[in-house]
Design an enzyme around this catalytic site. Sequence first.
Site, PDB file in Angstrom:
ATOM      1  CG  LEU D 218     -95.761 -21.536  91.156  1.00 32.02           C
ATOM      2  CD1 LEU D 218     -95.455 -22.698  90.243  1.00 32.02           C
ATOM      3  CD2 LEU D 218     -96.528 -21.999  92.388  1.00 32.02           C
ATOM      4  CG  ASP D 219     -97.707 -20.202  88.055  1.00 27.30           C
ATOM      5  OD1 ASP D 219     -97.230 -21.024  87.251  1.00 27.30           O
ATOM      6  OD2 ASP D 219     -98.587 -20.495  88.858  1.00 27.30           O
ATOM      7  CD  GLU D 220     -94.344 -13.995  90.190  1.00 31.26           C
ATOM      8  OE1 GLU D 220     -94.365 -13.188  89.257  1.00 31.26           O
ATOM      9  OE2 GLU D 220     -94.953 -13.820  91.255  1.00 31.26           O
TER      10      GLU D 220
END
EC number: 3.5.1.10
Lengths: 275, 275, 275, 275
Positions: D218-220
């Site tokens: 996530l969001d990486e």
Amino acid sequence: MIIVIQCKDQVGLVAYIAAILAKQHLNIVSMREHVDQNESLFFMRVEVDDNPESAQLEQLLKRLLPDGAMVLVNPLPHKKVVVLVTKEYHCLADILIRNYFKTLGATVQCVIGNHATLQNICKRFDMPFHHISHEEGTKEEFEQRVIETVEQYTPDYVVLAKYMRILSPNFVSRFPMRIINIHHSFLPAFIGANPYRKAFERGVKLIGATAHFVSNELDEGPIIAQQIIPVNHTFTAATMVKAGQEIETSVLARALKLVFEDRVFVSKNKTVIFE
Amino acid sequence: MIIVIQCKDQVGLVAYIAAILAKQHLNIVSMREHVDQNESLFFMRVEVDDNPESAQLEQLLKRLLPDGAMVLVNPLPHKKVVVLVTKEYHCLADILIRNYFKTLGATVQCVIGNHATLQNICKRFDMPFHHISHEEGTKEEFEQRVIETVEQYTPDYVVLAKYMRILSPNFVSRFPMRIINIHHSFLPAFIGANPYRKAFERGVKLIGATAHFVSNELDEGPIIAQQIIPVNHTFTAATMVKAGQEIETSVLARALKLVFEDRVFVSKNKTVIFE
Amino acid sequence: MIIVIQCKDQVGLVAYIAAILAKQHLNIVSMREHVDQNESLFFMRVEVDDNPESAQLEQLLKRLLPDGAMVLVNPLPHKKVVVLVTKEYHCLADILIRNYFKTLGATVQCVIGNHATLQNICKRFDMPFHHISHEEGTKEEFEQRVIETVEQYTPDYVVLAKYMRILSPNFVSRFPMRIINIHHSFLPAFIGANPYRKAFERGVKLIGATAHFVSNELDEGPIIAQQIIPVNHTFTAATMVKAGQEIETSVLARALKLVFEDRVFVSKNKTVIFE
Amino acid sequence: MIIVIQCKDQVGLVAYIAAILAKQHLNIVSMREHVDQNESLFFMRVEVDDNPESAQLEQLLKRLLPDGAMVLVNPLPHKKVVVLVTKEYHCLADILIRNYFKTLGATVQCVIGNHATLQNICKRFDMPFHHISHEEGTKEEFEQRVIETVEQYTPDYVVLAKYMRILSPNFVSRFPMRIINIHHSFLPAFIGANPYRKAFERGVKLIGATAHFVSNELDEGPIIAQQIIPVNHTFTAATMVKAGQEIETSVLARALKLVFEDRVFVSKNKTVIFE
């Protein structure tokens, strides 16, 4: 090691240059290239991962490049500079600090001031300071004394760190595209004197600073770096001056870094900069 | 609720105003105040946490303030605007989108174009579009038709969203400090036509956009907002135009928001803005 | 003259305060006010155009304000600060220069370093330097020596100018909201050690610096100022460090200016700043 | 015409490539090259001034480059994209406008929303809109319907324009490094839900937005573009949301432009971008 090249453009230049570097088993770490299609000029800056014999590589390159090509293999790794100042300390102090901690990318040889105000800060860094007053003799005599003092150091660059005198064409012609000035406005807005006063009166919402090479037209030389900060109705001309000093310092520092790392090319009245 | 006040400065103004608000049991959520000491002018914007009877409060305030005070209690919560355009879509489209989603802080009543280029995008939003060609009749007749069309909507503000015609003093005088223009340069650099071309030729490292009220001097009216973006030697005049459109859109949007929220005061040729 | 006030919010505060100032014939040059509606707290900073008797005015104000109000009339016009450093010179040198030219807005009393690296630059400015090595004795003993050295100067603020040691709760509690740190990242990203290494590994396109008051939670104290610069794929962790130093210097300088001009209020874990 | 190359690094690559281009009488207008020395990877983007036969040139280049080289001569000049949305209009509207005026550099094929909120704005642009509610059936069934709808368009890229659902690894694996998301914070600060609420609570002085490729963390995923704007104590979480929308729009627009112009390479979890 760095290689910088500037010449007339023609098909195949990158191939020639890259082939020569490959033959020398030099690996290209970073290559920046620009063609000014209007002027048909080619600019290149290459970083390779080894240190070949410079003079020989220069010759090899020049033989294959168009006549008049400028080729520098491993250009002066550490430039010599003379700094001219008047009374304001902020740009000079920043330069002296970087010079002292060897992070300027150049060596300051001396500081010349038309006032004595900044003599003490120079003394603290054991930096030679020449006070040459513009109030003794004619304007020409004053400038002649400055020129002579500068020239005895044979600097690579002359830095005007808030030097509030206009240079004559004679002065400028001795250091073509080797004099760097910081102007306290976002050029070409507010050319000339008192830019903060003019900015205040115009009611702008941003003020700026511009580092540029000095040409014979006042504040018209090739621009190296510019920066702005927001201002508003609570600013007076005086507080704009203070706020502006912060960006003057950082824009000049940035321009010097770019120049000293051989990232700046001059093309007519503009710069090509490989950041 | 918002209260805006502009008047001659004198000692005790904040005390008067705050006392009246306190007597009405209005709690001050935010108070912004500025004194232009050169002009001896007082500016204030107050947000209170209740909705008192506006007309009565205005009277109370005016009675205590210096003669000629401008006092607006709960100023027009939703302004009406007419938008003038030529061919470029970016500023208009942004305004139409915000208008459609009711986040503009104003209502667009119609769009007037001296070309028909933007008629279709207006149609998609059911927005009235008046095509008034500048090629029919004299310059004066053309402008007269524009003025008549604008005036039939009795707008609070006229927005020039890349309207490439210069307004006559007659036009300007009908909407004093109520015409907002977006100029595609960092004023006062590159006043007038073709600023990106001029920026390209000067070799600047930043280009800008300026939103300002229109006065009779070309590009000389009070500045509301300015913004810049970096450019470099890889930009042509054409790619500067494209890059500039992004900040033109956002600077105009920002200026309109500030004006529509009654945060902008005009003081001679400058603005006082309580952001 | 400056007046700063912080207290519980209630209706009429601005009226009370403004009335008292008007009775003293003090003209308000600039008034900034903020109500934290969540916490029901009132903050105000007023500049008036005269220099009244401070103690008396403070009493007058306190009598009318809610219990526990903090009122400072003409707060310390010139703060005393102690600077803690490790090895990096950039923030310290900037502070020393501003201190030398009396533009810091405070007086640096001494510099304490856990390495001797920066002793020489201090000597050049005749600035007392205390080398307290963290390698002698326990961590607690080391810190105790630092605390004792700081306290003998009774400074108003302690500035951590790239001081690479974590302060114990004991240290922090002695200078509540009076220790200012510069952290080399855009907090809350990259809390703790090696933020540039982490930024490099994450591949961010902007790196930042944050000046904040020190609380007992690492890098969690109230933020005063933040700034960023763009980076790209050509940066290594090492060149990010160098680029970051430029904004560390300017963010810390900006935060100190704001604090020393009494523009910063602490409200729980946040700051209210009247710029 | 554009040529993009990504392969294992080795000495002489630039020479090989440039020689081939020179033999084809192609003049290099702009050449950008980067070597990731940690990963020993070579990236290049070349613009030449003519339009050679693509397939043949690709073959010529591949023959000389290391095995596994990715070579695209004249990559898809006009990408096809599907846009996923939830309720917020700002990013979608910006994309629709650019698509309508053919300045997006890609063609939007359809919009898919898990709410019907944005159906009307799509209708105004004759843009197909698929409302696929996440409230019907299981989470897996919902996502399966979205995947099927996306896949029937065979898009080159999937744009998450404020799509507030987390994609499963199954979804992500079908479009590796071809899904672009706009996250409403300055990553890696404030990963996950409610970043503006978290930013408000932390009291940051800048808020940001990040456009990135979507990976399974996530969001990486690899970051393409980031931008920030200043905030202060007068902002609530709600006004931060509004202010943030402006940069979300512009960061996503910028990231899409870079991707659609084939300026973005993915190298492990980072991007190499030739702006």
